[in-house]
Design a protein around this motif. Sequence first.
Motif, mmCIF file in Angstrom:
data_model
loop_
_atom_site.group_PDB
_atom_site.id
_atom_site.type_symbol
_atom_site.label_atom_id
_atom_site.label_comp_id
_atom_site.label_asym_id
_atom_site.label_seq_id
_atom_site.Cartn_x
_atom_site.Cartn_y
_atom_site.Cartn_z
ATOM 1 N N ILE A 113 -67.686 72.475 -51.137
ATOM 2 C CA ILE A 113 -68.564 72.213 -50.003
ATOM 3 C C ILE A 113 -69.456 71.038 -50.386
ATOM 4 O O ILE A 113 -69.811 70.880 -51.554
ATOM 5 N N ARG A 114 -69.790 70.205 -49.412
ATOM 6 C CA ARG A 114 -70.641 69.032 -49.681
ATOM 7 C C ARG A 114 -72.109 69.452 -49.590
ATOM 8 O O ARG A 114 -72.520 70.090 -48.634
ATOM 9 N N VAL A 115 -72.843 69.072 -50.626
ATOM 10 C CA VAL A 115 -74.266 69.388 -50.698
ATOM 11 C C VAL A 115 -75.045 68.122 -51.028
ATOM 12 O O VAL A 115 -74.481 67.143 -51.527
ATOM 13 N N ARG A 116 -76.338 68.162 -50.758
ATOM 14 C CA ARG A 116 -77.199 67.034 -51.090
ATOM 15 C C ARG A 116 -77.345 66.941 -52.603
ATOM 16 O O ARG A 116 -77.559 67.959 -53.280
ATOM 17 N N LYS A 117 -77.210 65.732 -53.123
ATOM 18 C CA LYS A 117 -77.402 65.531 -54.562
ATOM 19 C C LYS A 117 -78.856 65.770 -54.917
ATOM 20 O O LYS A 117 -79.754 65.352 -54.200
ATOM 21 N N LEU A 171 -71.332 78.882 -39.468
ATOM 22 C CA LEU A 171 -71.931 79.826 -40.406
ATOM 23 C C LEU A 171 -72.964 79.130 -41.279
ATOM 24 O O LEU A 171 -73.951 79.732 -41.672
ATOM 25 N N VAL A 172 -72.741 77.850 -41.568
ATOM 26 C CA VAL A 172 -73.679 77.065 -42.366
ATOM 27 C C VAL A 172 -73.845 75.714 -41.674
ATOM 28 O O VAL A 172 -72.873 75.112 -41.229
ATOM 29 N N TYR A 173 -75.090 75.263 -41.583
ATOM 30 C CA TYR A 173 -75.410 73.995 -40.939
ATOM 31 C C TYR A 173 -75.859 72.964 -41.972
ATOM 32 O O TYR A 173 -76.433 73.336 -42.998
ATOM 33 N N ALA A 174 -75.648 71.695 -41.669
ATOM 34 C CA ALA A 174 -76.183 70.627 -42.507
ATOM 35 C C ALA A 174 -77.701 70.756 -42.537
ATOM 36 O O ALA A 174 -78.327 70.977 -41.509
ATOM 37 N N GLY A 175 -78.266 70.662 -43.730
ATOM 38 C CA GLY A 175 -79.705 70.804 -43.896
ATOM 39 C C GLY A 175 -80.141 72.203 -44.278
ATOM 40 O O GLY A 175 -81.278 72.426 -44.673
ATOM 41 N N PHE A 183 -61.337 76.490 -41.690
ATOM 42 C CA PHE A 183 -62.704 75.985 -41.689
ATOM 43 C C PHE A 183 -62.751 74.597 -41.077
ATOM 44 O O PHE A 183 -62.082 73.682 -41.547
ATOM 45 N N GLN A 184 -63.542 74.464 -40.028
ATOM 46 C CA GLN A 184 -63.715 73.192 -39.353
ATOM 47 C C GLN A 184 -65.101 72.654 -39.663
ATOM 48 O O GLN A 184 -66.011 73.419 -39.959
ATOM 49 N N GLY A 185 -65.253 71.353 -39.621
ATOM 50 C CA GLY A 185 -66.529 70.731 -39.914
ATOM 51 C C GLY A 185 -66.723 70.471 -41.394
ATOM 52 O O GLY A 185 -67.547 69.669 -41.795
ATOM 53 N N SER A 186 -65.954 71.143 -42.203
ATOM 54 C CA SER A 186 -66.049 71.023 -43.650
ATOM 55 C C SER A 186 -65.131 69.903 -44.136
ATOM 56 O O SER A 186 -64.023 69.737 -43.626
ATOM 57 N N SER A 187 -65.587 69.144 -45.127
ATOM 58 C CA SER A 187 -64.756 68.073 -45.685
ATOM 59 C C SER A 187 -63.543 68.629 -46.429
ATOM 60 O O SER A 187 -62.565 67.931 -46.625
ATOM 61 N N ASP A 188 -63.617 69.894 -46.838
ATOM 62 C CA ASP A 188 -62.512 70.571 -47.516
ATOM 63 C C ASP A 188 -62.099 71.765 -46.651
ATOM 64 O O ASP A 188 -62.713 72.817 -46.712
ATOM 65 N N PRO A 189 -61.058 71.608 -45.816
ATOM 66 C CA PRO A 189 -60.668 72.682 -44.910
ATOM 67 C C PRO A 189 -60.226 73.971 -45.612
ATOM 68 O O PRO A 189 -60.233 75.033 -45.009
ATOM 69 N N ALA A 237 -74.705 69.708 -46.816
ATOM 70 C CA ALA A 237 -74.617 68.369 -46.225
ATOM 71 C C ALA A 237 -73.562 68.301 -45.130
ATOM 72 O O ALA A 237 -73.198 67.223 -44.680
ATOM 73 N N GLU A 238 -73.073 69.456 -44.688
ATOM 74 C CA GLU A 238 -72.083 69.495 -43.620
ATOM 75 C C GLU A 238 -72.154 70.844 -42.908
ATOM 76 O O GLU A 238 -72.718 71.793 -43.429
ATOM 77 N N MET A 239 -71.594 70.892 -41.718
ATOM 78 C CA MET A 239 -71.537 72.147 -40.991
ATOM 79 C C MET A 239 -70.210 72.827 -41.324
ATOM 80 O O MET A 239 -69.177 72.156 -41.419
#
Length: 95
Positions: free
Chosen positions: A89-93, A53-57, A78-84, A41-43
């Motif tokens: 990591i944020r994922v879709r529920k 390295l990982v994209y939302a979706g 790590f940039q773009g991540s809610s947890d630097p 759910a985040e880049m």
Amino acid sequence: VAETFSTDQALLISEPVSFRLHQAQEVQSVKIEQAIGEICAEMVVPYPPGIPLVYAGEIISDAAVTHLLKLRIAGARFQGSSDPSLQTIRVRKRK
């Protein structure tokens, strides 16, 4: 002249990435080690090298998690991540 590739060069070729192009309405944070198979759910952009390295979706692969963990251990930011710190990591529920 035909070129041959070494095993190391072959690892630089990326695999196809599976995406689901829709907005994640409900997300949750999970430990990075538990994210395999989840929809991101985040880049996530590790620096260095500063390339996403990982994209939302994207469905998070085992290889991506392994690579992210190696970068985290090596001290990447790590940039773009809610947890630097990339502990989570944020994922879709899942429904």
